[in-house]
Enzyme design. Structure first.
Site, short mmCIF file in Angstrom:
data_model
loop_
_atom_site.label_atom_id
_atom_site.label_comp_id
_atom_site.label_asym_id
_atom_site.label_seq_id
_atom_site.Cartn_x
_atom_site.Cartn_y
_atom_site.Cartn_z
N THR A 61 0.83 -1.21 0.00
CA THR A 61 0.00 0.00 0.00
C THR A 61 0.87 1.25 0.00
O THR A 61 0.56 2.24 -0.68
CB THR A 61 -0.94 0.00 1.22
OG1 THR A 61 -1.79 -1.15 1.15
CG2 THR A 61 -1.79 1.26 1.27
N HIS B 248 1.01 -10.17 -5.70
CA HIS B 248 1.77 -10.85 -4.64
C HIS B 248 2.36 -12.16 -5.16
O HIS B 248 2.90 -12.95 -4.38
CB HIS B 248 0.86 -11.15 -3.45
CG HIS B 248 0.51 -9.95 -2.62
ND1 HIS B 248 1.42 -8.96 -2.33
CD2 HIS B 248 -0.66 -9.60 -2.01
CE1 HIS B 248 0.82 -8.04 -1.58
NE2 HIS B 248 -0.42 -8.40 -1.38
N ARG C 143 10.65 -6.80 2.52
CA ARG C 143 10.67 -6.38 3.92
C ARG C 143 11.30 -7.48 4.77
O ARG C 143 11.13 -8.67 4.46
CB ARG C 143 9.25 -6.11 4.40
CG ARG C 143 9.13 -5.54 5.80
CD ARG C 143 7.66 -5.38 6.17
NE ARG C 143 7.49 -4.60 7.40
CZ ARG C 143 6.30 -4.35 7.95
NH1 ARG C 143 5.19 -4.82 7.39
NH2 ARG C 143 6.22 -3.63 9.06
N PHE D 48 4.13 7.54 6.91
CA PHE D 48 3.22 6.65 7.63
C PHE D 48 2.13 7.42 8.37
O PHE D 48 0.95 7.07 8.30
CB PHE D 48 4.00 5.77 8.61
CG PHE D 48 3.13 4.79 9.36
CD1 PHE D 48 2.80 3.57 8.79
CD2 PHE D 48 2.63 5.09 10.62
CE1 PHE D 48 1.99 2.66 9.46
CE2 PHE D 48 1.82 4.20 11.30
CZ PHE D 48 1.49 2.99 10.72
#
EC number: 2.8.2.1
Length: 304
Positions: A60, A117, A139, A238
């Site tokens: 996102t 994904h 990540r 964020f």
């Protein structure tokens, strides 16, 4: 054709909104064998831009960065719809949509930003053939595991994670949607040597967003002013995205994502895994990591 096994036994299920289907041993949220064939036969165009990630690796976040770049930092254009409705996921159908995302892709004109994904070996051949540009974000696995656990808790269309201990075991063995984190990041790492792939790291973007966004701009051959760059950095931070209903998923019905259980955007800070892993789990994880990543030049930071 990839080997497909429907409803593979991965985890206990909540009231079902998605089917779990194994494709070449990778648990996916593919609707059916017939639908998977449509995904495989997807005809990409040379100017399509692909965003690929393992789940909960900053999808996102990177989507918002790319959308703002493509719209020259126009904040209002990037608020035209919530994230899931702005650009499609190649292989998914979401509960709030009347049809699978791929059908939206087929209806829209190029260039398009398309998310996935899927591991590299399951990507439709036309994406490679057309030499599409691909942005991949990886990540560190410890934070990815914790974030994915909380996502399973709040998203009704995901299998019930039971508890962190059980989810930890399934993540480690690749028995979660998306398959093995290890195989995913290594597969895309190898693919970057043969295709137009910009391989980025969540932790690097967090530590120095300006530097990493400049890498993206160079990759996309896009020139923007310093003012627009700073605007993109601010609006994709964020704290700002967490308050933006077009990026925080609060516009979705609670029957799909229940933010009272866990907000979609929780912390976004590398190192949160330390609040969840036991000493024994951390030692076990490190040992398994060394074994599975042996021979790879990939390195990850678990905190910044």
């Amino acid at each position: 054709m990839a080997k497909i096994e429907k409803n593979a036994p991965t985890m206990e299920k909540k009231p079902e909104l998605f089917n779990i289907m194994e494709v070449d041993g990778v648990p996916t949220l593919i609707l059916s064998k017939e639908w998977w064939e449509k995904v495989c036969n997807f005809q990409a165009k040379p100017d399509d831009l692909i965003l690929a990630t393992y789940p909960k690796s900053g999808t996102t976040w990177m989507h918002e960065i790319l959308d703002m770049i493509l719209n020259d930092g126009d904040v209002e254009k990037c608020k035209r719809a919530q994230t899931l409705d702005r650009h499609a996921f190649l292989e998914l159908k979401f509960p709030h949509k009347e049809k699978p995302d791929l059908e939206f892709v087929l209806e829209m004109s190029s260039p398009q930003l398309i998310k996935t994904h899927l591991p590299s070996h399951l990507i439709p051949p036309s994406i490679w053939k057309e030499n599409c540009k691909i942005v991949y974000v990886a990540r560190n696995p410890k934070d990815c595991l914790v974030s994915y656990y909380h996502f399973h808790r709040m998203a009704s269309f995901m299998p019930d994670p039971q508890n962190l201990e059980e989810f930890y075991e399934k993540f480690m063995s690749g028995k979660v949607v998306g398959g093995s984190w290890f195989d995913h990041v290594k597969g895309w790492w190898a693919a970057k040597d043969m295709h137009r792939i910009l391989y980025l790291f969540y932790e690097d973007i967090k530590k120095d967003p300006k530097r990493e966004i400049e890498k993206i701009l160079k990759f996309l051959e896009k020139d923007i002013s310093e003012e627009i760059l700073n605007k993109i950095i601010y609006h994709t931070s964020f704290d700002v995205m967490k308050q933006n209903p077009m990026t925080n998923y609060t516009t979705l019905p609670t029957s799909i994502m229940d933010h009272s259980i866990s907000p979609f955007m929780r912390k976004g800070m590398p190192g949160d895994w330390k609040n969840y892993f036991t000493v024994a789990q951390n030692e076990e994880f490190d040992k398994d990591y060394q074994k599975k990543m042996a021979g790879s030049t990939l390195t990850f930071r678990t905190e910044i």
